[in-house]
Design a protein around this motif. Structure first.
Motif, PDB file in Angstrom:
ATOM      1  N   ARG A 185       0.852  -1.200   0.000  1.00 13.23           N
ATOM      2  CA  ARG A 185       0.000   0.000   0.000  1.00 13.23           C
ATOM      3  C   ARG A 185       0.881   1.241   0.000  1.00 13.23           C
ATOM      4  N   VAL A 186       1.938   1.227   0.822  1.00 11.85           N
ATOM      5  CA  VAL A 186       2.952   2.277   0.809  1.00 11.85           C
ATOM      6  C   VAL A 186       4.161   1.704   0.074  1.00 11.85           C
ATOM      7  N   LYS A 187       4.435   2.213  -1.103  1.00 11.59           N
ATOM      8  CA  LYS A 187       5.497   1.669  -1.940  1.00 11.59           C
ATOM      9  C   LYS A 187       6.870   2.001  -1.345  1.00 11.59           C
ATOM     10  N   PRO A 188       7.856   1.142  -1.560  1.00  6.89           N
ATOM     11  CA  PRO A 188       9.210   1.460  -1.084  1.00  6.89           C
ATOM     12  C   PRO A 188       9.780   2.668  -1.807  1.00  6.89           C
ATOM     13  N   SER A 189      10.373   3.569  -1.030  1.00  6.96           N
ATOM     14  CA  SER A 189      11.086   4.714  -1.602  1.00  6.96           C
ATOM     15  C   SER A 189      12.550   4.385  -1.853  1.00  6.96           C
ATOM     16  N   PHE A 190      13.064   3.370  -1.130  1.00 10.66           N
ATOM     17  CA  PHE A 190      14.475   3.020  -1.216  1.00 10.66           C
ATOM     18  C   PHE A 190      14.645   1.511  -1.342  1.00 10.66           C
ATOM     19  N   VAL A 191      15.631   1.116  -2.119  1.00 10.07           N
ATOM     20  CA  VAL A 191      16.147  -0.251  -2.131  1.00 10.07           C
ATOM     21  C   VAL A 191      17.625  -0.173  -1.804  1.00 10.07           C
ATOM     22  N   GLN A 192      18.075  -0.997  -0.863  1.00 13.22           N
ATOM     23  CA  GLN A 192      19.493  -0.997  -0.494  1.00 13.22           C
ATOM     24  C   GLN A 192      20.060  -2.399  -0.723  1.00 13.22           C
ATOM     25  N   ASN A 193      20.987  -2.516  -1.673  1.00 12.50           N
ATOM     26  CA  ASN A 193      21.568  -3.803  -2.016  1.00 12.50           C
ATOM     27  C   ASN A 193      23.090  -3.756  -2.033  1.00 12.50           C
ATOM     28  N   ARG A 194      23.674  -4.919  -1.735  1.00 12.46           N
ATOM     29  CA  ARG A 194      25.110  -5.082  -1.995  1.00 12.46           C
ATOM     30  C   ARG A 194      25.280  -5.083  -3.502  1.00 12.46           C
ATOM     31  N   CYS A 195      26.223  -4.297  -3.993  1.00 11.85           N
ATOM     32  CA  CYS A 195      26.288  -3.990  -5.423  1.00 11.85           C
ATOM     33  C   CYS A 195      27.568  -4.580  -6.029  1.00 11.85           C
ATOM     34  N   PHE A 196      27.389  -5.549  -6.927  1.00 16.09           N
ATOM     35  CA  PHE A 196      28.517  -6.260  -7.538  1.00 16.09           C
ATOM     36  C   PHE A 196      28.744  -5.803  -8.972  1.00 16.09           C
ATOM     37  N   ALA A 197      29.991  -5.493  -9.285  1.00 18.39           N
ATOM     38  CA  ALA A 197      30.330  -5.134 -10.660  1.00 18.39           C
ATOM     39  C   ALA A 197      30.073  -6.286 -11.622  1.00 18.39           C
ATOM     40  N   SER A 198      30.188  -7.520 -11.135  1.00 17.04           N
ATOM     41  CA  SER A 198      30.023  -8.695 -11.987  1.00 17.04           C
ATOM     42  C   SER A 198      28.596  -8.847 -12.500  1.00 17.04           C
ATOM     43  N   THR A 199      27.630  -8.160 -11.882  1.00 22.11           N
ATOM     44  CA  THR A 199      26.247  -8.154 -12.385  1.00 22.11           C
ATOM     45  C   THR A 199      25.914  -6.794 -13.001  1.00 22.11           C
ATOM     46  N   ARG A 200      26.940  -6.165 -13.543  1.00 22.37           N
ATOM     47  CA  ARG A 200      26.804  -4.792 -14.057  1.00 22.37           C
ATOM     48  C   ARG A 200      26.211  -3.891 -12.989  1.00 22.37           C
ATOM     49  N   TRP A 201      26.763  -4.059 -11.789  1.00 26.11           N
ATOM     50  CA  TRP A 201      26.395  -3.211 -10.666  1.00 26.11           C
ATOM     51  C   TRP A 201      24.882  -3.292 -10.399  1.00 26.11           C
ATOM     52  N   ASP A 202      24.391  -4.561 -10.330  1.00 26.50           N
ATOM     53  CA  ASP A 202      22.988  -4.823  -9.998  1.00 26.50           C
ATOM     54  C   ASP A 202      22.054  -4.129 -10.982  1.00 26.50           C
ATOM     55  N   SER A 203      22.376  -4.256 -12.257  1.00 31.38           N
ATOM     56  CA  SER A 203      21.694  -3.459 -13.281  1.00 31.38           C
ATOM     57  C   SER A 203      20.198  -3.740 -13.368  1.00 31.38           C
ATOM     58  N   GLU A 204      19.769  -4.998 -13.190  1.00 33.27           N
ATOM     59  CA  GLU A 204      18.345  -5.304 -13.324  1.00 33.27           C
ATOM     60  C   GLU A 204      17.526  -4.661 -12.204  1.00 33.27           C
ATOM     61  N   VAL A 205      18.027  -4.747 -10.983  1.00 33.34           N
ATOM     62  CA  VAL A 205      17.311  -4.118  -9.866  1.00 33.34           C
ATOM     63  C   VAL A 205      17.335  -2.604 -10.028  1.00 33.34           C
ATOM     64  N   ARG A 206      18.489  -2.050 -10.434  1.00 29.52           N
ATOM     65  CA  ARG A 206      18.566  -0.597 -10.631  1.00 29.52           C
ATOM     66  C   ARG A 206      17.584  -0.129 -11.704  1.00 29.52           C
ATOM     67  N   ALA A 207      17.453  -0.917 -12.765  1.00 33.12           N
ATOM     68  CA  ALA A 207      16.535  -0.542 -13.834  1.00 33.12           C
ATOM     69  C   ALA A 207      15.097  -0.529 -13.329  1.00 33.12           C
ATOM     70  N   TYR A 208      14.719  -1.523 -12.532  1.00 36.63           N
ATOM     71  CA  TYR A 208      13.361  -1.556 -11.980  1.00 36.63           C
ATOM     72  C   TYR A 208      13.140  -0.362 -11.052  1.00 36.63           C
ATOM     73  N   CYS A 209      14.141  -0.054 -10.255  1.00 38.51           N
ATOM     74  CA  CYS A 209      14.033   1.113  -9.379  1.00 38.51           C
ATOM     75  C   CYS A 209      13.826   2.387 -10.200  1.00 38.51           C
ATOM     76  N   ALA A 210      14.590   2.532 -11.268  1.00 40.67           N
ATOM     77  CA  ALA A 210      14.470   3.726 -12.103  1.00 40.67           C
ATOM     78  C   ALA A 210      13.081   3.846 -12.712  1.00 40.67           C
ATOM     79  N   GLN A 211      12.535   2.725 -13.120  1.00 45.26           N
ATOM     80  CA  GLN A 211      11.213   2.732 -13.751  1.00 45.26           C
ATOM     81  C   GLN A 211      10.105   3.078 -12.760  1.00 45.26           C
TER      82      GLN A 211
END
Length: 289
Positions: A180-206
């Motif tokens: 009901r109250v959407k998350p304003s923040f996502v906090q993840n350990r960020c690995f360069a080997s996954t292009r710096w968590d690119s899939e999660v970052r893209a969803y956050c951006a959207q």
């Protein structure tokens, strides 16, 4: 989503981000040095502090002691500092619990938040983060009960924003749809080997979620041996850490640093004062691919 698309999607969010300062100081694993480190971080210029009510890895009361010192001396006011802490479920705790383990989960959330407010000498939190789902896959009924309790705290204005940490893309998609109250923040350990968590970052951006990246240095030691990365640092006359943090900022992340060295704190903040080229950003994003 490509790096450039992701960067463009996040550009407006980054430019208009009034929810948090552009850099956070993380307080995990500091123990008795917590108060000193937070005082030095505030003195260096950090205005965002990340902690957790999880005595196993954090000393939240030490954070509060540092904040109270600055507030009582008039060096800063409460509104000057973004304070973020977390609810940690039983699976992430040791025996020093901030709640009664026999109580229902919604009561545990209430008790943990009340304890955090007391520790941190404040009557509200800027951000309250679920430290992570209780399972590696999905977002079960227990997690949903915890999130609903966090939403109640939001309704009571005890917390201004909600977030979630240590989350997969699948879990983030589920919670975003259920909440009901959407998350304003996502906090993840960020690995360069996954292009710096690119899939999660893209969803956050959207979805207008601010992505907080932690372990940007310690999780990516291999990057510091990459010749292309080192060439960028040499050409820019910046430390490797400054290059990583600057990269993170320019692709839309809210970086977290946990250094205990005051000189490094100041150096890390200097990453706010220069820019990398588009070519450099593409090189760093693909450094381990």
């Amino acid at each position: 989503m490509t790096h450039m698309d992701n960067q463009k999607a996040q550009a407006g969010l980054t430019a208009s981000n009034t929810l948090a300062p552009p850099f956070l100081y993380g307080t995990a694993w500091k123990e008795d040095d917590t108060q000193r480190c937070v005082e030095e971080a505030l003195s260096a210029g950090f205005r965002g502090i990340d902690t957790a009510n999880q005595r196993k890895h954090y000393f939240e009361a030490g954070v509060g002691n540092a904040l109270e010192k600055f507030f009582s001396q008039g060096a800063l006011s409460r509104k000057d500092v973004f304070i973020q802490t977390k609810f940690t479920s039983m699976g992430g705790q040791d025996n020093r619990l901030p709640y009664d383990p026999n109580d229902p989960l919604h009561k545990q959330v209430e008790q943990s938040c009340a304890s955090s407010l007391e520790h941190l000498h404040t009557d509200y939190l800027d951000s309250y983060v679920l430290h992570g789902p209780s399972t590696y896959r999905g977002f079960g009924l227990d997690d949903q009960e915890v999130w609903r309790a966090m939403e109640d705290l939001y309704d009571q204005r005890k917390v201004m924003h909600l977030g979630i940490s240590n989350v997969t893309l699948e879990q983030l998609q589920i919670i975003y749809e259920l909440a009901r109250v959407k998350p304003s923040f996502v906090q993840n350990r960020c690995f360069a080997s996954t292009r710096w968590d690119s899939e999660v970052r893209a969803y956050c951006a959207q979805n207008q979620i601010i992505y907080q990246g932690f372990s940007l240095l310690t999780a990516n030691i291999e990057v510091f041996r990459n010749p292309r990365f080192l060439e960028i640092a040499h050409r820019a006359r910046k430390t490797p850490a400054q290059i990583v943090f600057r990269f993170a900022i320019q692709v839309g992340m809210l970086p977290i640093t946990g250094t205990t060295n005051p000189a490094h704190m100041r150096e890390d903040l200097e990453s706010l004062q220069f820019e990398l080229s588009e070519n450099d950003l593409r090189t760093i994003e693909g450094a381990l691919i």
